[in-house]
Design a protein around this motif. Structure first.
Motif, short mmCIF file in Angstrom:
data_model
loop_
_atom_site.label_atom_id
_atom_site.label_comp_id
_atom_site.label_asym_id
_atom_site.label_seq_id
_atom_site.Cartn_x
_atom_site.Cartn_y
_atom_site.Cartn_z
N THR A 39 0.84 -1.20 0.00
CA THR A 39 0.00 0.00 0.00
C THR A 39 0.88 1.26 0.00
O THR A 39 1.99 1.26 0.54
CB THR A 39 -0.91 0.05 1.23
OG1 THR A 39 -0.10 0.05 2.42
CG2 THR A 39 -1.85 -1.16 1.25
N ARG A 41 0.58 5.63 0.51
CA ARG A 41 -0.22 6.82 0.80
C ARG A 41 0.71 8.01 0.98
O ARG A 41 1.88 7.87 1.35
CB ARG A 41 -1.10 6.63 2.03
CG ARG A 41 -0.39 6.42 3.34
CD ARG A 41 -1.36 6.27 4.51
NE ARG A 41 -0.67 6.00 5.75
CZ ARG A 41 -0.16 6.94 6.54
NH1 ARG A 41 -0.30 8.22 6.21
NH2 ARG A 41 0.46 6.63 7.66
N ASP A 52 -4.31 14.48 -0.92
CA ASP A 52 -4.06 13.14 -0.40
C ASP A 52 -4.02 12.11 -1.52
O ASP A 52 -4.76 12.22 -2.51
CB ASP A 52 -5.15 12.76 0.61
CG ASP A 52 -5.11 13.63 1.85
OD1 ASP A 52 -4.01 14.01 2.27
OD2 ASP A 52 -6.20 13.93 2.40
N LYS A 54 -3.78 7.74 -2.14
CA LYS A 54 -3.74 6.35 -1.68
C LYS A 54 -3.68 5.44 -2.90
O LYS A 54 -4.38 5.68 -3.89
CB LYS A 54 -4.97 6.01 -0.85
CG LYS A 54 -5.02 6.68 0.52
CD LYS A 54 -6.24 6.23 1.31
CE LYS A 54 -6.29 6.90 2.68
NZ LYS A 54 -7.47 6.47 3.46
#
Length: 562
Positions: A39, A41, A52, A54
């Motif tokens: 992952t 971010r 932001d 992700k």
């Protein structure tokens, strides 16, 4: 795998919760991860609020044979502003002075993608093959393109599609509103509807984004008649925070300049505010230059520079002020420093060539500078492009030293472009050929029609001159407020007063052409208009020599052209 940063500012990327920090100016981080899913971010701080991100990517270890023969590399682009190129590169005429990079037609450009997969390359985010080496064949290369916004936008449109270029600009603008190169590019590149959406992103952002507002205001001034700018900025005066110098500065820049005293007072308040805005020194420097007080303009410009104000696109130029004050050797030293700071900036190099010729630099100095100049390394440059660049630089040197024939001779070596054909025709006195160029391109600029007018006057073609002046007024009426006021005033009064126009908002570069044209148009005021036009004719580039020659014309018949 690799993480790339297209905005050049520090921020932190978290992969599986572990931080990886981009330091100031860093564009690439190379990392190792085990096979499997991961992952990503990031929270990228920006004026107007953080952006932001992700995402998720997978490292495929595969079988032993798959790992050996089907390798690919993963690139993470959290801010989505990095542009990644995968290309096969060859070298034409390797090992010779004429060597240059060539690209096959299977290059791939990744624009706006956050997770990118590319084949592992011979040169992976590293220097391309040395052109001095002797080798043949193709080598694969992966890199992040590093180009100024205007060059990048043109490149993206050329290799993908225009919508990708527009989206790239919007992403860059959202994250980098303080970079005036981004907002200046948007003002020139986007359609009116696209530009309105673009600039709306940060008009209400606080703290005030000064470069963003400056570019927006310059953009609005270039558009057809409208009260949009005044109607946006004047209402801000009522509730303006008098401690916020940046807000006072952009209001002063944005309101209608019918009352120059009001504007000047706002600039001074911006400097006296608790949070002063040093950019107001640039505005006051420009005001002094417009009024031909060059000493005061230079003092104010230096105050802005001492405050580390970015003077890019400010409209006031240290080199021009030094020339206006007769300090040409200092102007040459200034442009030398500019060249050293921007070694691939073609405009800085051309400015240097003009000044070198003007200051009496030798042919040897000129040849050494041109031979040592390289075009931007990240762009494929053809032999034709290189030869055109050399011809422009040779022409600039000739024009600087007062050699119009040499200027024209070198322009004849250049691929036919509108400005080349237009300048050549004017210097030859062929205003009809120059008009043919304008009819196909560059026709919206009143400045060009005034140049046609003064050349037609010089050659006694009164019928053509009248047509050109009428067309210049028509273009003025469709332009910014200053030119619109000029055209309306002349049509209403049939006259022009030098004392009034000295106070006008035109830059001296434009005002010199305007005053030269008015000298022909209003014979009773010719001496005064020509006096001021000569005083403002200090910038070395075209049309300096054209105006000098034009105002020296002594034919008694031509001097009565009306």
């Amino acid at each position: 795998m690799t993480i790339v940063n297209g905005i050049g500012r520090p921020y932190t990327v978290y992969i599986d919760g572990k931080p990886h920090v981009f330091e100031e100016g860093a564009g690439v981080l190379h990392l190792s991860f085990p096979s499997g899913k991961h992952t990503v971010r990031a929270s990228i701080e920006a004026p107007g609020g953080a952006v932001d991100y992700k995402g998720e990517f997978e490292i495929d270890g595969g079988s032993l044979l798959g790992g050996l023969f089907n390798k690919s590399a993963t690139i993470i682009n959290p801010d989505r502003t990095a542009v990644i190129l995968y290309a096969k590169i060859g070298i034409s005429k390797a090992g010779t002075p004429d060597a240059q990079y060539v690209y096959d037609d299977k290059s791939t450009v990744h624009v706006g993608e956050d997770i990118i997969q590319v084949p592992v390359a011979d040169y992976y985010f590293s220097d391309k093959p040395d052109m001095a080496s002797s080798w043949t064949g193709w080598r694969s290369h992966v890199d992040m393109l590093r180009l100024p916004p205007a060059s990048m936008v043109a490149y993206i449109e050329g290799v993908t599609k225009r919508s990708d270029a527009v989206a790239y600009l919007n992403r860059l603008g959202r994250l980098n509103p303080s970079d005036r190169h981004v907002s200046m590019c948007a003002a020139h590149y986007l359609t009116p509807a696209e530009a309105e959406r673009f600039f709306k992103m940060h008009l209400d952002t606080r703290p005030v984004q000064v470069p963003w507002h400056e570019s927006y205001q310059n953009y609005l001034r270039s558009q057809p008649p409208s009260n949009t700018m005044d109607s946006h900025y004047r209402p801000l005066l009522a509730g303006a925070d008098l401690d916020d110098g940046a807000l006072l500065y952009v209001i002063a820049r944005g309101i209608d300049r019918r009352d120059n005293y009001e504007v000047g007072e706002l600039y001074r308040k911006a400097l006296r505010a608790k949070k002063p805005c040093a950019s107001a020194w640039l505005a006051l420097a420009s005001e002094a230059e417009d009024l031909l007080d060059f000493d005061l303009a230079l003092v104010r410009l230096e105050k802005a520079e001492q405050s580390n104000v970015d003077t890019t696109g400010a409209g006031v130029d240290r080199i021009a002020l030094l020339l206006a004050l007769g300090r040409k050797d200092e102007a040459l030293e200034t442009v030398k420093r500019l060249r050293n700071e921007n070694p691939f900036d073609f405009f800085a190099m051309a400015k240097y060539m003009h000044l070198l010729g003007y200051c009496g630099g030798s042919e040897e100095e000129k040849d050494a500078a041109i031979n040592g100049y390289e075009l931007a390394p990240d762009v494929e440059v053809s032999y034709r492009h290189r030869m055109d660049a050399v011809a422009v630089l040779e022409a600039a040197y000739c024009y600087g030293k007062g050699d119009s024939n040499g200027y024209v001779h070198n322009l004849q070596r250049i691929a036919e472009t509108p400005w080349v054909m237009f300048n050549r025709a004017l210097i030859r006195g062929d205003h009809r050929q120059a008009r043919a160029v304008l009819d196909k391109s560059m026709a919206d600029n009143f400045y060009n029609w005034l140049l046609l007018y003064i050349v037609a006057c010089e050659h006694g073609d009164t019928v053509a001159a009248e047509q050109y002046f009428t067309l210049a007024l028509e273009k003025m009426k469709r332009g910014m407020k200053g030119p619109r006021w000029t055209a309306e005033s002349i049509e209403q009064t049939g006259d022009a007063n030098p004392a009034v126009y000295i106070q006008s908002q035109y830059t001296p570069k434009v005002k010199r052409v305007l005053f030269c044209a008015f000298g022909w148009r209003f014979p009773a005021r010719r001496e005064a208009f020509f006096h001021w036009a000569r005083r403002m004719n200090y910038e070395v580039e075209f049309p300096r020599l054209l105006l000098e020659q034009n105002m020296q014309c002594q034919n008694s018949f031509l001097w009565t052209v009306r």
